[in-house]
Design a protein around this motif. Structure first.
Motif, PDB file in Angstrom:
ATOM      1  N   UNK A  34      28.632  34.581  44.889  1.00  0.00           N
ATOM      2  CA  UNK A  34      29.155  33.994  46.068  1.00  0.00           C
ATOM      3  C   UNK A  34      29.945  32.665  45.626  1.00  0.00           C
ATOM      4  N   UNK A  35      29.561  31.910  44.822  1.00  0.00           N
ATOM      5  CA  UNK A  35      30.100  30.585  44.410  1.00  0.00           C
ATOM      6  C   UNK A  35      31.355  31.065  43.459  1.00  0.00           C
ATOM      7  N   UNK A  36      31.192  31.876  42.554  1.00  0.00           N
ATOM      8  CA  UNK A  36      32.554  32.229  41.849  1.00  0.00           C
ATOM      9  C   UNK A  36      33.701  32.665  42.764  1.00  0.00           C
ATOM     10  N   UNK A  37      33.249  33.501  43.623  1.00  0.00           N
ATOM     11  CA  UNK A  37      34.258  34.187  44.511  1.00  0.00           C
ATOM     12  C   UNK A  37      34.864  32.865  45.484  1.00  0.00           C
ATOM     13  N   UNK A  38      33.986  32.048  45.735  1.00  0.00           N
ATOM     14  CA  UNK A  38      34.389  31.143  46.865  1.00  0.00           C
ATOM     15  C   UNK A  38      35.301  30.150  46.155  1.00  0.00           C
ATOM     16  N   UNK A  39      34.877  29.573  45.050  1.00  0.00           N
ATOM     17  CA  UNK A  39      35.757  28.595  44.365  1.00  0.00           C
ATOM     18  C   UNK A  39      37.034  29.337  43.898  1.00  0.00           C
ATOM     19  N   UNK A  40      36.828  30.411  43.103  1.00  0.00           N
ATOM     20  CA  UNK A  40      37.807  31.068  42.656  1.00  0.00           C
ATOM     21  C   UNK A  40      39.097  31.542  43.596  1.00  0.00           C
ATOM     22  N   UNK A  41      38.449  32.005  44.758  1.00  0.00           N
ATOM     23  CA  UNK A  41      39.512  32.482  46.014  1.00  0.00           C
ATOM     24  C   UNK A  41      40.356  31.352  46.388  1.00  0.00           C
ATOM     25  N   UNK A  42      39.517  30.163  46.748  1.00  0.00           N
ATOM     26  CA  UNK A  42      40.157  28.763  47.318  1.00  0.00           C
ATOM     27  C   UNK A  42      41.261  28.494  46.194  1.00  0.00           C
ATOM     28  N   UNK A  43      40.672  28.164  44.998  1.00  0.00           N
ATOM     29  CA  UNK A  43      41.387  27.486  43.949  1.00  0.00           C
ATOM     30  C   UNK A  43      42.856  28.473  43.551  1.00  0.00           C
ATOM     31  N   UNK A  44      42.765  29.629  43.487  1.00  0.00           N
ATOM     32  CA  UNK A  44      43.858  30.614  43.152  1.00  0.00           C
ATOM     33  C   UNK A  44      44.877  30.126  44.134  1.00  0.00           C
ATOM     34  N   UNK A  86      45.331  31.496  37.421  1.00  0.00           N
ATOM     35  CA  UNK A  86      44.827  32.487  36.699  1.00  0.00           C
ATOM     36  C   UNK A  86      43.492  32.281  36.362  1.00  0.00           C
ATOM     37  N   UNK A  87      42.943  31.060  35.982  1.00  0.00           N
ATOM     38  CA  UNK A  87      41.529  30.630  35.895  1.00  0.00           C
ATOM     39  C   UNK A  87      40.796  31.121  36.930  1.00  0.00           C
ATOM     40  N   UNK A  88      41.334  30.594  38.155  1.00  0.00           N
ATOM     41  CA  UNK A  88      40.601  30.950  39.349  1.00  0.00           C
ATOM     42  C   UNK A  88      40.669  32.409  39.571  1.00  0.00           C
ATOM     43  N   UNK A  89      41.850  33.010  39.593  1.00  0.00           N
ATOM     44  CA  UNK A  89      41.905  34.484  39.617  1.00  0.00           C
ATOM     45  C   UNK A  89      40.650  35.247  38.926  1.00  0.00           C
ATOM     46  N   UNK A  90      40.489  34.779  37.664  1.00  0.00           N
ATOM     47  CA  UNK A  90      39.483  35.445  36.397  1.00  0.00           C
ATOM     48  C   UNK A  90      38.133  35.256  37.102  1.00  0.00           C
ATOM     49  N   UNK A  91      37.949  34.278  38.107  1.00  0.00           N
ATOM     50  CA  UNK A  91      36.647  33.741  38.462  1.00  0.00           C
ATOM     51  C   UNK A  91      36.370  34.834  39.590  1.00  0.00           C
ATOM     52  N   UNK A  92      37.389  35.128  40.317  1.00  0.00           N
ATOM     53  CA  UNK A  92      37.237  36.245  41.617  1.00  0.00           C
ATOM     54  C   UNK A  92      36.879  37.574  40.793  1.00  0.00           C
ATOM     55  N   UNK A  93      37.752  38.122  39.819  1.00  0.00           N
ATOM     56  CA  UNK A  93      37.527  39.339  39.158  1.00  0.00           C
ATOM     57  C   UNK A  93      36.124  39.464  38.452  1.00  0.00           C
ATOM     58  N   UNK A  94      35.594  38.240  37.826  1.00  0.00           N
ATOM     59  CA  UNK A  94      34.236  38.282  37.315  1.00  0.00           C
ATOM     60  C   UNK A  94      32.991  38.445  38.216  1.00  0.00           C
ATOM     61  N   UNK A  95      33.623  37.677  39.485  1.00  0.00           N
ATOM     62  CA  UNK A  95      32.548  37.820  40.975  1.00  0.00           C
ATOM     63  C   UNK A  95      32.568  39.128  41.273  1.00  0.00           C
ATOM     64  N   UNK A  96      33.629  39.992  41.124  1.00  0.00           N
ATOM     65  CA  UNK A  96      33.782  41.242  41.622  1.00  0.00           C
ATOM     66  C   UNK A  96      32.689  42.195  40.678  1.00  0.00           C
ATOM     67  N   UNK A  97      32.904  42.052  39.344  1.00  0.00           N
ATOM     68  CA  UNK A  97      32.205  42.736  38.438  1.00  0.00           C
ATOM     69  C   UNK A  97      30.789  42.511  38.585  1.00  0.00           C
ATOM     70  N   UNK A  98      30.304  41.083  38.808  1.00  0.00           N
ATOM     71  CA  UNK A  98      28.896  40.918  39.017  1.00  0.00           C
ATOM     72  C   UNK A  98      28.180  41.413  40.147  1.00  0.00           C
ATOM     73  N   UNK A  99      29.123  41.540  41.561  1.00  0.00           N
ATOM     74  CA  UNK A  99      28.633  41.934  42.543  1.00  0.00           C
ATOM     75  C   UNK A  99      28.666  43.535  42.326  1.00  0.00           C
ATOM     76  N   UNK A 100      29.306  44.321  41.566  1.00  0.00           N
ATOM     77  CA  UNK A 100      29.577  45.723  41.376  1.00  0.00           C
ATOM     78  C   UNK A 100      28.081  45.924  40.547  1.00  0.00           C
TER      79      UNK A 100
END
Lengths: 557, 198
Positions: free
Chosen positions: A463-473, A504-518
């Motif tokens: 949740x947090x990685x996705x929220x911060x990463x998504x808004x940041x990107x 890109x740093x924030x985008x990586x957070x979204x990507x990592x968040x997806x991997x964690x969710x999966x």
């Protein structure tokens, strides 16, 4: 249980206990999240290329043919392969769940996810193998430009898009056939009553009668509000599919004539008229079905989480009708930079009617928040957290678009990263997907027969990685747009690299968040369970019997 | 209040939107926090429903009224067919190549100029960019229809010209390092005061 055992068997997931409706829902969900991973990787590749010479990717990704083929596949995979798939799966489960009627056809639901998966795969292959890259906007006559693109690539791409649209028609048929089926609670309802309720006319008449001091037209509307939103949004889904398929057929005709050695003259199609036609249809996704589906999902989630009636339900029903009408008249905001477009259309459709979206979406936000507020104290469950995240996403994204849907602002912002990052990516990644994650957490126990999520800590990290990463990107990309960075342009010399590194740093957070969710999902259902989802269901039941009211109990503090 | 170029307008916009973003995130965070509390929070401010709706309507409509009155190129654009520009420059594009009206264009501060662009094949864009990469203005260039933009420059500067709309990978060199449609330092504005204006 050891890690390896957990990985194979999950927590307590038993795919054999699932009925046909549950299985077909989960199949589409699995495909949707696989496509989501693909789209996140594609997005990260483009972000890395924009960083400039310091990016660690092989040089081929910076070649224009390669880069723009990724940019072409990215929205097709994201919007259709992932989002459509997830939304269709959720709604083909929810309509039977909310109407307490069986889904019209599980076979058709299987056909839908298969067609969308195959179609997305074909479009992706066309971009990957033949580097067919007219971008998703298909501005005429670029998709028929065989000097720049391989013919076969174009044909495969259009066939892919056609498969997606055929799958979409399957979804539409299944939804309406289920809604209009006169069984169960609707046994005694007429088609007229269901239509009136579906279009929200009963809500309008209730408001009208209230103003005149008369009894409500209908005390108990035939269709629940979320079903009304699905009904209404699906009208736009249909119109959009007709337009996209129509454009696809046009492109295909030109490509086939070219293949036959008798190319047609592309100038016989007026590029501006085509652009109006195409944007009218395409905008029914962005400013039509997405907003209506999202509003309906917020209402559903708010009522399920609180177990209470929706605040101002009649207003919400009427607003959904307004939103449908607004969605048909706003496409000109995409043509504010086109000088051949009549000024009155820019002014009325592009500016004034578009501004109504602030009202309709603001209203949906208000109604959802008040419904939650009246039910407090609530437990901060994952579904509530994600719902609030979704509200933040649209709270940020809608005004970002309204700002640009203005003749003055558009002159200096059109085609910059502002609209694609601060509006589109925040609306999709944060607004839409967090709403969908909320729905997923609400429906998870119902669709999986109370399977325990492997780790709630991982859910929170996601949740947090996705929220911060998504808004940041979105924010850093948007800032680059304000500084002149174009959205459909290749920058490989590090022109905007500070913003792009941060994005890109924030985008990586979204990507990592997806991997964690999966990972969390795989650990919950296990690899055996994941495979089992795709095996035929032993129980052919096409409905689900749990009462929606039971969900509210889990959210009470 | 008048914005005389995109730098001023977008700087204002950046600040205004950032403030808005902080407010909306804070409001939802405050809301989420109070949803879980046993002790019910007292409302900081009570906003009646119709006031909220009026605020949304005023925001949507007021935004356009504000920009119409503060951004000079809006009214100029709407009435451009009636204007008699000080100069008109005709551009053509075919196969990702510009046919330019002259080697370099120099424009005096405050002159009203018309850019008239014709595409002979694909859809392109017409955009001017400062040397720091910020955009001065742009328009879409459709084949088969009129693409004319009336503009008054109120600040000195040297601008690059390029296509702002994607028209296929042929706009770039094979390695992607060069935008083949970028014409460097093509337009120069002279004669403005330091802070802008004649």
């Amino acid at each position: 249980m050891s890690f390896a055992e957990n990985l194979m068997n999950g927590t307590n997931f038993d795919h054999k206990s699932l009925n046909a409706l549950q299985k077909v829902t989960l199949r589409a969900v699995v495909m949707s999240f696989l496509f989501y991973g693909l789209v996140a990787i594609e997005g990260m590749i483009m972000r890395m290329v924009s960083i400039g010479p310091a990016n660690p990717l092989p040089e081929m990704f910076s070649h224009p043919a390669h880069y723009f083929s990724i940019m072409t596949a990215h929205p097709i995979v994201g919007i259709f392969g992932s989002t459509y798939q997830l939304v269709f799966a959720a709604f083909m489960f929810l309509v039977p769940f909310l109407t307490k009627k069986p889904l019209y056809s599980v076979k058709l639901a299987n056909f839908v996810w298969l067609m969308i998966t195959i179609g997305t795969g074909l479009a992706w292959i066309a971009a990957f193998v033949w580097q067919y890259a007219p971008l998703y906007t298909l501005y005429w006559p670029l998709p028929a430009d065989t000097e720049q693109f391989a013919l076969v690539g174009g044909i495969v791409f259009i066939l892919g898009v056609a498969c997606i649209m055929i799958g979409t028609f399957g979804f539409i048929y299944n939804i309406y056939a289920t809604i209009f089926a006169r069984v169960g609670v609707h046994k005694d309802k007429t088609t007229k009553e269901l239509l009136i309720s579906g279009f929200g006319i009963d809500g309008m008449l209730n408001l009208w009668n209230k103003l005149r001091g008369k009894q409500p037209y209908s005390k108990e509307p035939a269709l629940a509000l979320p079903v009304v939103a699905i009904f209404r949004g699906t009208v736009d889904t249909f119109l959009d599919a007709v337009v996209i398929l129509g454009a696809g057929v046009l492109v295909l005709v030109y490509l086939l004539f070219d293949l036959g050695g008798a190319p047609l003259n592309v100038a016989t199609v007026d590029a501006l008229l085509y652009k109006n036609f195409f944007w009218w249809g395409l905008d029914l996704v962005a400013d039509g079905l997405v907003l209506i589906y999202v509003a309906g999902s917020w209402y559903l989630l708010a009522t399920l989480i609180t177990g209470q009636k929706l605040f101002m339900e009649n207003v919400a029903r009427a607003a959904l009708m307004l939103e449908l009408l607004v969605s048909w008249m706003v496409w000109s905001h995409h043509l504010l930079g086109d000088q051949g477009q009549p000024e009155m259309m820019k002014l009325i459709s592009g500016e004034m009617v578009t501004a109504f979206e602030l009202l309709t979406q603001g209203l949906a936000l208000f109604i959802t928040l008040v419904t939650l507020w009246k039910a407090r104290p609530l437990k901060m469950t994952m579904e509530l957290k994600y719902l609030l995240g979704g509200l933040v996403g649209f709270g940020l994204a809608i005004p970002a678009a309204i700002i640009q849907a203005d003749m003055g602002m558009n002159r200096v912002l059109h085609n910059t990263q502002w609209i694609i990052m601060a509006h589109v990516h925040i609306a999709l990644i944060v607004g839409l997907y967090m709403t969908l994650y909320s729905a997923l957490y609400v429906l998870w126990p119902i669709v999986t027969n109370n399977t325990k999520m492997w780790s709630s800590k991982l859910s929170n990290v996601h949740f947090w990685l996705y929220l911060i990463g998504g808004i940041g990107m979105g924010a850093f990309g948007g800032m680059a747009g304000l500084d002149g960075m174009l959205r459909r342009h290749l920058y490989i010399n590090g022109e905007f690299n500070t913003y792009m590194i941060l994005a890109a740093i924030c985008g990586s957070m979204v990507l990592i968040a997806w991997a964690i969710f999966l990972f969390n999902i795989i650990m919950s259902v296990g690899i055996k369970g994941l495979i089992g989802i795709f095996l035929p269901a032993e129980d052919p039941t096409a409905s689900y019997g749990i009462e929606p009211e039971t969900i509210a109990e889990n959210n009470k503090a | 209040m008048t914005f005389t170029n995109s730098v001023e307008l977008l700087a204002f916009h950046n600040v205004a939107y950032t403030i808005y973003a902080v407010i909306i995130i804070s409001v939802i965070a405050w809301f989420g926090y109070n949803l879980t509390r046993e002790n019910k929070a007292k409302s900081v401010v009570r906003i009646p429903f119709y006031t909220y709706i009026a605020f949304l309507v005023a925001g949507g409509v007021g935004h356009h009224i504000f920009t119409y009155n503060t951004i000079p190129w809006v009214s100029e654009d709407i009435t451009r067919h009636e204007a008699i520009p000080d100069a008109t420059y005709h551009f053509e594009i075919a196969k990702h190549q510009w046919k330019l009206p002259q080697d370099k264009i120099t424009i005096q501060c405050g002159e009203q100029v018309m850019f008239d662009v014709v595409s002979h094949d694909l859809m392109y864009g017409f955009g001017l960019f400062r040397q720091d990469g910020t955009m001065v203005m742009q328009m879409q260039v459709n084949p088969g229809s009129r693409n004319d933009l009336l503009w008054t420059f109120l600040h000195n500067g040297v601008f690059d010209l390029t296509s702002t709309e994607y028209s296929g990978p042929a706009q770039y060199s094979h390695d992607g390092k060069t935008d083949l449609m970028r014409v460097k330092k093509y337009i120069e504005i002279v004669g403005c005061k330091e802070g802008g204006g004649k």
